[in-house]
Design a protein around this motif. Structure first.
Motif, mmCIF file in Angstrom:
data_model
loop_
_atom_site.group_PDB
_atom_site.id
_atom_site.type_symbol
_atom_site.label_atom_id
_atom_site.label_comp_id
_atom_site.label_asym_id
_atom_site.label_seq_id
_atom_site.Cartn_x
_atom_site.Cartn_y
_atom_site.Cartn_z
ATOM 1 N N PHE A 16 0.839 -1.206 0.000
ATOM 2 C CA PHE A 16 0.000 0.000 0.000
ATOM 3 C C PHE A 16 0.871 1.252 0.000
ATOM 4 C CE2 PHE A 16 -1.980 3.444 2.417
ATOM 5 C CZ PHE A 16 -3.112 3.670 1.637
ATOM 6 N N LEU A 17 1.874 1.278 0.863
ATOM 7 C CA LEU A 17 2.720 2.468 1.000
ATOM 8 C C LEU A 17 3.579 2.707 -0.231
ATOM 9 C CD1 LEU A 17 3.749 1.928 4.717
ATOM 10 C CD2 LEU A 17 2.315 3.789 3.844
ATOM 11 N N SER A 18 4.021 1.651 -0.893
ATOM 12 C CA SER A 18 4.912 1.825 -2.042
ATOM 13 C C SER A 18 4.169 2.013 -3.358
ATOM 14 C CB SER A 18 5.859 0.617 -2.170
ATOM 15 O OG SER A 18 5.130 -0.575 -2.431
ATOM 16 N N HIS A 19 2.912 1.523 -3.433
ATOM 17 C CA HIS A 19 2.213 1.524 -4.724
ATOM 18 C C HIS A 19 0.883 2.280 -4.741
ATOM 19 C CE1 HIS A 19 5.080 -1.649 -5.576
ATOM 20 N NE2 HIS A 19 4.683 -1.682 -6.816
ATOM 21 N N ARG A 20 0.253 2.535 -3.604
ATOM 22 C CA ARG A 20 -1.109 3.063 -3.628
ATOM 23 C C ARG A 20 -1.288 4.389 -2.928
ATOM 24 N NH1 ARG A 20 -3.118 0.908 -7.952
ATOM 25 N NH2 ARG A 20 -1.495 -0.650 -8.267
ATOM 26 N N LEU A 21 -0.230 4.980 -2.458
ATOM 27 C CA LEU A 21 -0.367 6.255 -1.758
ATOM 28 C C LEU A 21 -0.953 7.376 -2.626
ATOM 29 C CD1 LEU A 21 2.686 6.704 0.641
ATOM 30 C CD2 LEU A 21 0.283 6.427 1.216
ATOM 31 N N ALA A 30 -9.599 15.117 -1.452
ATOM 32 C CA ALA A 30 -10.917 15.410 -2.024
ATOM 33 C C ALA A 30 -12.025 15.386 -0.988
ATOM 34 C CB ALA A 30 -11.225 14.413 -3.143
ATOM 35 N N GLY A 31 -11.719 14.957 0.241
ATOM 36 C CA GLY A 31 -12.721 14.986 1.295
ATOM 37 C C GLY A 31 -13.208 13.640 1.778
ATOM 38 N N TYR A 32 -12.591 12.549 1.297
ATOM 39 C CA TYR A 32 -12.982 11.220 1.759
ATOM 40 C C TYR A 32 -12.216 10.857 3.031
ATOM 41 C CZ TYR A 32 -15.199 10.551 -2.809
ATOM 42 O OH TYR A 32 -15.988 10.681 -3.914
ATOM 43 N N GLU A 33 -12.856 10.060 3.875
ATOM 44 C CA GLU A 33 -12.214 9.509 5.065
ATOM 45 C C GLU A 33 -11.593 8.171 4.668
ATOM 46 O OE1 GLU A 33 -13.889 7.396 9.030
ATOM 47 O OE2 GLU A 33 -14.654 9.434 8.674
ATOM 48 N N VAL A 34 -10.279 8.042 4.832
ATOM 49 C CA VAL A 34 -9.551 6.901 4.275
ATOM 50 C C VAL A 34 -9.201 5.895 5.365
ATOM 51 C CG1 VAL A 34 -7.448 6.168 3.082
ATOM 52 C CG2 VAL A 34 -8.618 8.271 2.366
ATOM 53 N N HIS A 35 -9.565 4.627 5.112
ATOM 54 C CA HIS A 35 -9.219 3.505 5.972
ATOM 55 C C HIS A 35 -8.453 2.479 5.138
ATOM 56 C CE1 HIS A 35 -11.998 4.521 9.410
ATOM 57 N NE2 HIS A 35 -12.464 5.322 8.450
ATOM 58 N N VAL A 36 -7.533 1.760 5.782
ATOM 59 C CA VAL A 36 -6.697 0.783 5.090
ATOM 60 C C VAL A 36 -6.720 -0.525 5.866
ATOM 61 C CG1 VAL A 36 -4.405 0.249 4.179
ATOM 62 C CG2 VAL A 36 -5.174 2.637 4.292
ATOM 63 N N ALA A 37 -7.230 -1.586 5.239
ATOM 64 C CA ALA A 37 -7.222 -2.918 5.840
ATOM 65 C C ALA A 37 -6.133 -3.739 5.162
ATOM 66 C CB ALA A 37 -8.581 -3.597 5.668
ATOM 67 N N THR A 38 -5.194 -4.233 5.957
ATOM 68 C CA THR A 38 -4.044 -4.931 5.396
ATOM 69 C C THR A 38 -3.354 -5.744 6.474
ATOM 70 O OG1 THR A 38 -1.996 -4.603 4.111
ATOM 71 C CG2 THR A 38 -2.459 -3.003 5.850
ATOM 72 N N ARG A 39 -2.439 -6.581 6.066
ATOM 73 C CA ARG A 39 -1.592 -7.246 7.052
ATOM 74 C C ARG A 39 -0.519 -6.253 7.480
ATOM 75 N NH1 ARG A 39 1.428 -12.961 6.000
ATOM 76 N NH2 ARG A 39 2.632 -11.717 4.523
ATOM 77 N N ALA A 45 2.588 2.854 11.491
ATOM 78 C CA ALA A 45 2.855 4.257 11.833
ATOM 79 C C ALA A 45 2.849 5.136 10.594
ATOM 80 C CB ALA A 45 4.195 4.369 12.565
ATOM 81 N N ALA A 46 3.416 4.636 9.504
ATOM 82 C CA ALA A 46 3.456 5.419 8.260
ATOM 83 C C ALA A 46 2.052 5.649 7.711
ATOM 84 C CB ALA A 46 4.325 4.716 7.228
ATOM 85 N N ILE A 47 1.179 4.652 7.825
ATOM 86 C CA ILE A 47 -0.208 4.810 7.382
ATOM 87 C C ILE A 47 -0.918 5.850 8.234
ATOM 88 C CG2 ILE A 47 -2.441 3.632 7.250
ATOM 89 C CD1 ILE A 47 -0.885 1.088 6.448
ATOM 90 N N GLU A 48 -0.695 5.798 9.540
ATOM 91 C CA GLU A 48 -1.319 6.768 10.437
ATOM 92 C C GLU A 48 -0.787 8.177 10.197
ATOM 93 O OE1 GLU A 48 -2.364 3.927 14.289
ATOM 94 O OE2 GLU A 48 -0.373 4.863 14.138
ATOM 95 N N GLU A 49 0.488 8.297 9.879
ATOM 96 C CA GLU A 49 1.071 9.615 9.608
ATOM 97 C C GLU A 49 0.441 10.282 8.390
ATOM 98 O OE1 GLU A 49 5.251 9.027 9.282
ATOM 99 O OE2 GLU A 49 5.519 8.551 11.411
ATOM 100 N N GLU A 50 -0.088 9.472 7.469
ATOM 101 C CA GLU A 50 -0.771 10.014 6.295
ATOM 102 C C GLU A 50 -2.175 10.509 6.625
ATOM 103 O OE1 GLU A 50 0.235 10.451 3.188
ATOM 104 O OE2 GLU A 50 2.207 9.489 3.303
ATOM 105 N N GLY A 51 -2.630 10.250 7.847
ATOM 106 C CA GLY A 51 -3.990 10.623 8.228
ATOM 107 C C GLY A 51 -5.016 9.561 7.902
ATOM 108 N N PHE A 52 -4.553 8.328 7.648
ATOM 109 C CA PHE A 52 -5.437 7.210 7.348
ATOM 110 C C PHE A 52 -5.575 6.334 8.597
ATOM 111 C CE2 PHE A 52 -2.982 7.316 3.069
ATOM 112 C CZ PHE A 52 -3.609 8.498 2.715
ATOM 113 N N THR A 53 -6.663 5.562 8.651
ATOM 114 C CA THR A 53 -6.881 4.655 9.773
ATOM 115 C C THR A 53 -6.571 3.229 9.350
ATOM 116 O OG1 THR A 53 -8.652 6.074 10.621
ATOM 117 C CG2 THR A 53 -8.549 3.814 11.461
#
Length: 376
Positions: A16-21, A30-39, A45-53
């Motif tokens: 996700f971090l290397s290919h989908r950011l 654009a105003g969407y609330e972003v969540h990420v489900a992954t292993r 921490a990097a996902i949270e730093e982007e403002g994603f859950t």
């Protein structure tokens, strides 16, 4: 008013971090609330730093066994019921299958599926792949044709595959790749000799690593002054992965430099004159996109995905899949032609700026989200 929620389902946090950011950042902007489900491994921490859950999944990436698949569907179904996303975006084949099944009956969820290449299951010759492939095709036919479902592909060949499943053309969107940050990856001056070719990616048979080593060996045995860098890790969960001891043996026997994981890929392109990829099939290879953004000419297989960025005679020399002799000839030709390298490298950068920037990919993806669940 509450912002609409997007749930990305991805097998690995690093992927996700290397290919989908780019698309996730564009969605957040654009105003969407972003969540990420992954292993989750080291990327929480990097996902949270982007403002994603982030939401942890206990999936095994390489497995489509019935037991693991049913457990994965149940786990994701629980998350969907609890989170109630407006858009479910499944990325790559396994999330498309399990996420699609988990969303059955949840009519309030719009589903976006990204087929990022067809993977080992479709390009490998393993007996297990031959047995599983018809079942996967049947599942895709059922899942991708549902109402309120859109499918993103990265190249025309994969689009033809999806349309061949009977999916309406209006439900298929061609968005090329995951986007390259053109501020981060900038044109680099050609390094000093010796001429160096580099491959960036996982050390997999389906990525053509063995063909690459054979081609390099043939070229150097004929007196071509050339170095080869391999940048990337092995993959224990992929049956086609080379073992570390194999790579160390190749490095010792042929004078190849295996770098392992490289955190900043720009360091590879600072050292290399030529980007090489001998893959059997791709969605759209990020390694070549980043090399092109750095102004590097390419040598790649003439195969789906690769040919979108490695354009014969314009940005690259191409060769047939598995043809080490043709690869050796291409490397020999490009190593001896500085003018060709400069011309192809300049054209590669221009092509990335025109079609494959993170900004363009993010904009196209958000337009798709807005057509399904607009931000009000």
């Amino acid at each position: 008013m509450t912002a609409p929620r997007i749930l990305y389902v991805v097998t690995e946090d690093w992927y996700f971090l290397s290919h989908r950011l780019p698309m996730a950042r564009a969605a957040k902007a654009a105003g969407y609330e972003v969540h990420v489900a992954t292993r989750l491994n080291k990327g929480k921490a990097a996902i949270e730093e982007e403002g994603f859950t982030p939401h942890a999944l206990s999936w095994q990436r390489g497995s489509l066994s019935p037991t693991h698949s049913l457990a994965g569907v149940a786990e994701l179904r629980r998350l969907l019921r609890a989170l109630k996303p407006d858009i479910l975006h499944n990325i790559s084949l396994k999330p498309v299958l399990l996420g699609g099944i988990a969303s059955l009956g949840l009519s309030s969820v719009a589903v976006v599926n990204s087929l990022t290449g067809l993977g080992t299951l479709f390009v490998g010759n393993h007996r297990k792949s031959e047995l599983t492939r018809p079942l996967v095709v049947a599942a895709l036919k059922a899942l991708l044709k549902r109402p309120n479902v859109r499918t993103i592909v990265q190249n025309p060949d994969d689009k033809r595959f999806v349309l061949g499943l009977g999916v309406p053309e209006a439900s298929v969107d061609l968005i090329p790749g995951s986007g390259v940050d053109l501020q981060h990856f900038t044109p680099l001056p050609e390094p000093p000799p010796p001429i160096t070719a580099a491959y960036v990616g996982r050390m997999l048979a389906d990525k053509g690593v063995l063909t690459l080593i054979q081609g390099y060996s043939l070229a150097t045995s004929r007196g071509v002054k050339l170095q080869l860098l391999l940048a990337g890790d092995t993959d224990r969960e992929n049956p086609g992965s080379l073992a570390p001891e194999q790579l160390r043996e190749f490095a010792s026997a042929f004078g190849i430099r295996w770098l392992g994981h490289v955190a900043d890929i720009r360091e590879v392109w600072e050292k290399a004159h030529i980007a090489v990829l001998a893959s059997r099939r791709e969605g759209l290879p990020k390694s070549l996109l980043e090399a092109a953004a750095c102004g590097r000419p390419m040598i790649a297989t003439d195969t789906p995905g690769c040919r979108e960025i490695a354009i014969a005679g314009k940005t690259a020399l191409t060769f047939p899949v598995g043809d080490a002799e043709a690869l050796a000839e291409a490397v020999t030709q490009m190593a001896g032609d500085a003018e060709m390298r400069a011309r192809f490298g300049s054209a590669a950068r221009a092509l990335v700026e025109e079609k494959f920037s993170a900004e363009a990919v993010g904009k196209a993806t958000v337009a798709l989200y807005q057509s399904l669940v607009p931000v009000k």
